[in-house]
Design a protein around this motif. Structure first.
Motif, short mmCIF file in Angstrom:
data_model
loop_
_atom_site.label_atom_id
_atom_site.label_comp_id
_atom_site.label_asym_id
_atom_site.label_seq_id
_atom_site.Cartn_x
_atom_site.Cartn_y
_atom_site.Cartn_z
N ASP C 144 -22.47 5.03 25.55
CA ASP C 144 -23.14 5.69 24.42
C ASP C 144 -23.12 4.77 23.20
O ASP C 144 -22.12 4.12 22.93
CB ASP C 144 -22.44 7.01 24.06
CG ASP C 144 -22.62 8.05 25.15
OD1 ASP C 144 -23.71 8.08 25.74
OD2 ASP C 144 -21.66 8.82 25.40
N VAL C 145 -24.23 4.78 22.45
CA VAL C 145 -24.28 3.93 21.26
C VAL C 145 -23.43 4.58 20.16
O VAL C 145 -23.49 5.79 19.94
CB VAL C 145 -25.75 3.67 20.83
CG1 VAL C 145 -26.45 4.94 20.38
CG2 VAL C 145 -25.83 2.59 19.77
N VAL C 146 -22.61 3.79 19.49
CA VAL C 146 -21.75 4.32 18.42
C VAL C 146 -22.15 3.77 17.05
O VAL C 146 -21.98 4.45 16.04
CB VAL C 146 -20.24 4.08 18.71
CG1 VAL C 146 -19.79 4.93 19.89
CG2 VAL C 146 -19.92 2.61 18.97
N ILE C 147 -22.66 2.56 17.01
CA ILE C 147 -23.13 1.98 15.75
C ILE C 147 -24.41 1.20 16.04
O ILE C 147 -24.51 0.50 17.05
CB ILE C 147 -22.11 0.99 15.13
CG1 ILE C 147 -20.79 1.67 14.82
CG2 ILE C 147 -22.67 0.33 13.85
CD1 ILE C 147 -19.69 0.70 14.37
N THR C 148 -25.36 1.31 15.13
CA THR C 148 -26.53 0.42 15.16
C THR C 148 -26.51 -0.36 13.85
O THR C 148 -26.44 0.24 12.77
CB THR C 148 -27.83 1.22 15.27
OG1 THR C 148 -27.72 2.10 16.38
CG2 THR C 148 -29.02 0.29 15.47
N ALA C 149 -26.52 -1.64 13.94
CA ALA C 149 -26.46 -2.50 12.75
C ALA C 149 -27.73 -3.33 12.69
O ALA C 149 -28.15 -3.92 13.68
CB ALA C 149 -25.25 -3.41 12.82
N THR C 150 -28.33 -3.35 11.51
CA THR C 150 -29.53 -4.18 11.32
C THR C 150 -29.27 -5.18 10.22
O THR C 150 -28.88 -4.80 9.11
CB THR C 150 -30.75 -3.29 10.96
OG1 THR C 150 -30.89 -2.32 11.99
CG2 THR C 150 -32.01 -4.13 10.85
#
Lengths: 140, 167, 162
Positions: C144-150
């Motif tokens: 499962d994705v926990v953080i999305t960083a851009t």
């Protein structure tokens, strides 16, 4: 590869260039990794104006850490039983350091073999920056 | 230093530390490789012991929010030091590391938790040609494992010089 | 930048990261305190995802025997040449995080990075500006994705005027 008592002789040496042209960045990196943020290692205005040195300089423990790399490469991982140095001269950015171990004694205690080493690290001018000794467990 | 500092020996920290000393030995970053080696795990490099400083709430060489620091921001400043403070040269930037020695009782592996206890050693003074009066003081740090067995004995000799060392 | 990296979340690393940003919140260093909080343990500070760089083999860092652009005896350890100017004029223009849940010490995350959009702009202070987006997604052990960083990087055609 651990060392063997049978193939070692007093006077044998092992030498490695442990850093070439030491950068300020590596000193900062060491400060971060070790937790020693003394500004004489990273902060030029402080070091020149307050401490009175010509430049920031490396942690003694960075030189010793790099010297330890030469030792573990030589005696093998997890083999050291003792390691000690005196910091005889400061190490400034731009330094190239060569660390050398010289076999001083090969001995046996309770069936276990050990080597005693003299340790010396010098800068690009041939000046000694750390001097000390180390001992390690070796195979027969 | 606090009387006692307990800290975890973490694999990622060993990797970062090895990188900072320029040691590319895979035993410090590759768990599989380390497992197959004689030590059977990721060992701490020879001088890793010092990292207890990160966990010492009293460590004087780490800046803390709201506390005076010796260094430069807009200005270069010294830090006022109280008389009973362990002299790290913070007032003058003239505290130097004179000597360091280790006795290794066994390899320390990633995953262990160690406790460091420090006691003062000897102190002495000496007149030096390059640095004026030098005051030496010894500190002995013993590291114990979770079973209470000693694993490393570290001896530090610090020196405070009355002027900057001539180059 | 490696396409995929493994990022162990260590309590000691969180403690040092919090110290470096001057955050004295005990949740970053006191396991006893942290257990009694809502997240239930030592958690990563908001910008901690950036520290995954340590575990990326391709991130620029000084390496033994290899040139480095910082100063040693001379102001640069890298010989002048193609790419030198460009690399020293890359700036961090923008950074965004999306948090899907708190990340706890003791977890191991997998980070996957992919390029996002790129665009250019004429700037008054830095000449032509080339923007480049990079998206990093942090996945837990369940996938499962926990953080999305851009991250948005910008390369300027000359040093930005002050």
């Amino acid at each position: 590869m651990p060392l063997n008592a049978s193939s070692l002789s007093v006077g044998d040496t092992h030498s490695e260039v442990v850093v070439e042209n030491l950068t300020r960045t590596q000193i900062v990196q060491y400060a971060g990794a070790s937790g020693d943020y003394n500004p004489i290692h990273t902060d030029t205005p402080f070091t020149k104006e307050i401490a009175g040195y010509p430049s920031v300089f490396a942690h003694g423990m960075l030189s010793m850490g790099m010297t330890g790399k030469m030792l573990t490469n030589y005696v093998g991982d997890g083999r050291l039983t003792a390691f000690g140095v005196r910091f005889t001269r400061q190490v400034f950015p731009g330094a190239t350091l060569t660390a050398t171990a010289t076999v001083e004694a090969i001995r046996e205690e309770d069936g276990q073999h050990f080597v005693d080493l003299a340790v010396s690290t010098t800068n690009q001018e041939g000046q000694e920056v750390c001097k000390g000794d180390a001992s390690a467990r070796i195979d027969a | 230093m606090a009387d006692e500092v307990t800290f975890p020996v973490e694999a990622g920290h060993i990797m970062l530390f090895a990188r900072a000393i320029g040691d590319e030995n895979p035993i410090y970053k590759d768990a599989e490789y380390a497992k197959a080696s004689e030590v059977g795990g990721i060992p701490a490099p020879p001088t890793f012991e010092r990292v207890w400083a990160h966990w010492d709430p009293d460590y004087s060489l780490r800046p803390k929010p709201g506390e005076p620091w010796f260094g430069s921001a807009a200005e270069a400043t010294a830090r006022p030091q109280s008389a009973d403070e362990e002299d790290d040269g913070g007032g003058s930037g003239r505290g130097l590391h004179a000597e360091q020695r280790y006795v290794y009782h066994r390899p320390v592996l990633a995953g262990e938790t160690l406790t460091a206890r420090m006691r003062p050693g000897k102190t002495w003074t000496k007149e030096g040609r390059r640095a004026g009066t030098m005051t030496f003081s010894e500190g002995i740090i013993e590291l114990f494992d979770e079973a209470g067995e000693i694993v490393i004995t570290a001896t530090t000799v610090g020196v405070t010089t009355s002027r900057a060392v001539d180059q | 930048m490696a396409d995929e990296i493994t990022f162990p979340i260590e309590a000691g690393h969180i403690m040092r990261f919090a110290a470096a940003i001057g955050d004295e919140n005990p949740i970053y260093r006191d396991a006893g305190h942290a257990e009694a909080t809502e997240p239930g343990g030592v958690i990563a500070p908001p910008t901690y995802a950036i520290a995954s760089a340590h575990f990326d083999p391709d991130v620029a860092r000084p390496l033994p025997g290899r040139p480095w652009r910082g100063s040693g005896a001379e102001p640069t350890g890298t010989p002048a040449g193609p790419g030198t100017d460009e690399s020293s004029r890359g700036l961090h223009a923008e950074q965004r995080f999306v948090y899907h849940r708190p990340v706890l010490a003791g977890e191991t995350l997998t980070v996957r990075r992919r390029p996002g959009e790129t665009w250019t702009k004429e700037g008054r202070r830095g000449g032509a500006l080339s923007f480049r987006e990079q998206i990093s997604e942090f996945f837990d052990a369940d996938g499962d994705v926990v953080i999305t960083a851009t991250m948005v990087g910008v390369t300027t055609s000359r040093a930005v005027d002050q």
